[in-house]
Design a protein around this motif. Structure first.
Motif, PDB file in Angstrom:
ATOM      1  N   SER A 171     -14.952 -17.633  33.783  1.00  0.00           N
ATOM      2  CA  SER A 171     -16.005 -17.360  34.758  1.00  0.00           C
ATOM      3  C   SER A 171     -17.023 -16.371  34.203  1.00  0.00           C
ATOM      4  N   THR A 200     -20.556 -14.303  41.133  1.00  0.00           N
ATOM      5  CA  THR A 200     -19.994 -15.330  40.257  1.00  0.00           C
ATOM      6  C   THR A 200     -21.015 -16.458  40.146  1.00  0.00           C
ATOM      7  N   ASN A 206      -9.207 -16.914  30.723  1.00  0.00           N
ATOM      8  CA  ASN A 206      -7.764 -16.908  30.936  1.00  0.00           C
ATOM      9  C   ASN A 206      -7.195 -18.269  30.522  1.00  0.00           C
ATOM     10  N   PRO A 257     -13.595 -24.737  33.077  1.00  0.00           N
ATOM     11  CA  PRO A 257     -12.266 -24.847  32.475  1.00  0.00           C
ATOM     12  C   PRO A 257     -12.366 -24.549  30.980  1.00  0.00           C
ATOM     13  N   GLU A 264     -18.464 -21.039  36.693  1.00  0.00           N
ATOM     14  CA  GLU A 264     -17.022 -21.161  36.477  1.00  0.00           C
ATOM     15  C   GLU A 264     -16.779 -22.421  35.651  1.00  0.00           C
ATOM     16  N   TRP A 298     -13.405 -30.237  30.831  1.00  0.00           N
ATOM     17  CA  TRP A 298     -13.958 -29.538  29.674  1.00  0.00           C
ATOM     18  C   TRP A 298     -14.503 -30.541  28.652  1.00  0.00           C
ATOM     19  N   THR A 322      -4.310 -19.871  32.805  1.00  0.00           N
ATOM     20  CA  THR A 322      -4.710 -20.565  34.029  1.00  0.00           C
ATOM     21  C   THR A 322      -5.807 -21.603  33.768  1.00  0.00           C
ATOM     22  N   ASN A 323      -6.250 -21.691  32.499  1.00  0.00           N
ATOM     23  CA  ASN A 323      -7.302 -22.634  32.115  1.00  0.00           C
ATOM     24  C   ASN A 323      -8.579 -22.401  32.915  1.00  0.00           C
ATOM     25  N   THR A 324      -8.955 -21.137  33.069  1.00  0.00           N
ATOM     26  CA  THR A 324     -10.152 -20.811  33.839  1.00  0.00           C
ATOM     27  C   THR A 324     -11.021 -19.799  33.105  1.00  0.00           C
TER      28      THR A 324
END
Length: 252
Positions: A191, A198, A184, A203, A201, A209, A187-189
């Motif tokens: 996973s 999970t 995404n 960035p 995770e 990053w 949202t800079n995410t």
């Protein structure tokens, strides 16, 4: 006369209030309808492989007929060639490009096998391999492949060579694993979920990053992770690997 004027005024006011209520109600219904449509759109999955055809996939680097990938019992199975011409690979990629998405895919690796799931792949003839541009979630036999011994950031479920899985939740060899990868950019995410857990995770940009990149084998690579929009693919790493139930949900 005053009495009639008063009654008339009350009637006009009543109708006006009723119209406002009806207009407000209609607007609420319209808003609810738009919201429902948006939610429905966000919840829509697109099937990339359902076990019957390869219409949404092609070989990386060209659109020729797909070799060595066979449909067997609703699964997409890669059989490495007995003799491989020099610089020939059979990485499989989507025909379409994606930016932000949720990808769900089942995988089963052969004993001692290695493969991977990529995204952000640039497929325009500039690069020779998907891993030159695309990030990868590792597909691996954690028990018998030497990569698992070279550091946990190369185990199954890892953001390859960058973020290690927090635990090993892989199924025994011969059983199916389910990977869900979410990317995404809004949202800079990102996973990596493996078998409902999970495990990693990360960035997609920024200071954290940059630190991950600088400490990986990809530091200094010209095209690596440069493309927010790109193809999704699965890797020919020379081992038998199977994939099935491949579907994607694009995020707006």
């Amino acid at each position: 006369m005053k009495k009639y004027l008063l009654l008339f005024s009350i009637s006009v006011l009543a109708f006006s209030c009723k119209d406002k209520e009806e207009n407000s109600s209609e607007k609420k219904e319209e808003t609810a309808e738009v919201t429902t449509k948006q939610e429905t759109k966000d919840d829509e999955w697109t099937v990339l492989f359902d076990g019957t055809n390869l219409d949404n996939l092609q070989l990386y680097g060209n659109d020729n007929s797909i070799e060595n990938w066979k449909i067997e019992e609703d699964a997409l199975v890669f059989h490495p060639p007995a003799e491989r011409p020099k610089d020939t690979h059979y990485n499989l990629v989507t025909k379409k490009e994606y930016t932000s998405f949720v990808l769900s895919i089942d995988w089963k690796i052969s004993e001692g096998g290695n493969s991977g799931i990529f995204w952000g792949i640039k497929d325009d003839g500039t690069y020779g391999q998907p891993y030159e541009t695309g990030l990868e979630v590792q597909v691996l036999d954690n028990e018998k492949h030497p990569d698992a011994k070279n550091g946990t950031d190369r185990q199954a479920g890892a953001l390859y060579d960058m973020v290690a899985p927090n635990k090993d939740v892989t199924k025994p060899i011969g059983e199916w694993n389910t990977a869900v990868i979410t990317i995404n950019h809004k949202t800079n995410t990102g996973s990596s979920v493996l078998n409902g857990v999970t495990v990693a995770e990360f960035p997609l940009k920024g200071k954290e990053w940059n630190s991950l990149l600088e400490n990986s084998k990809f530091n200094g690579w010209d095209g690596f992770a440069k493309y927010k929009t790109g193809k999704i693919g699965v890797q020919d790493h020379g081992d038998i690997v199977s994939y099935r139930n491949i579907k994607i949900k694009e995020l707006n």
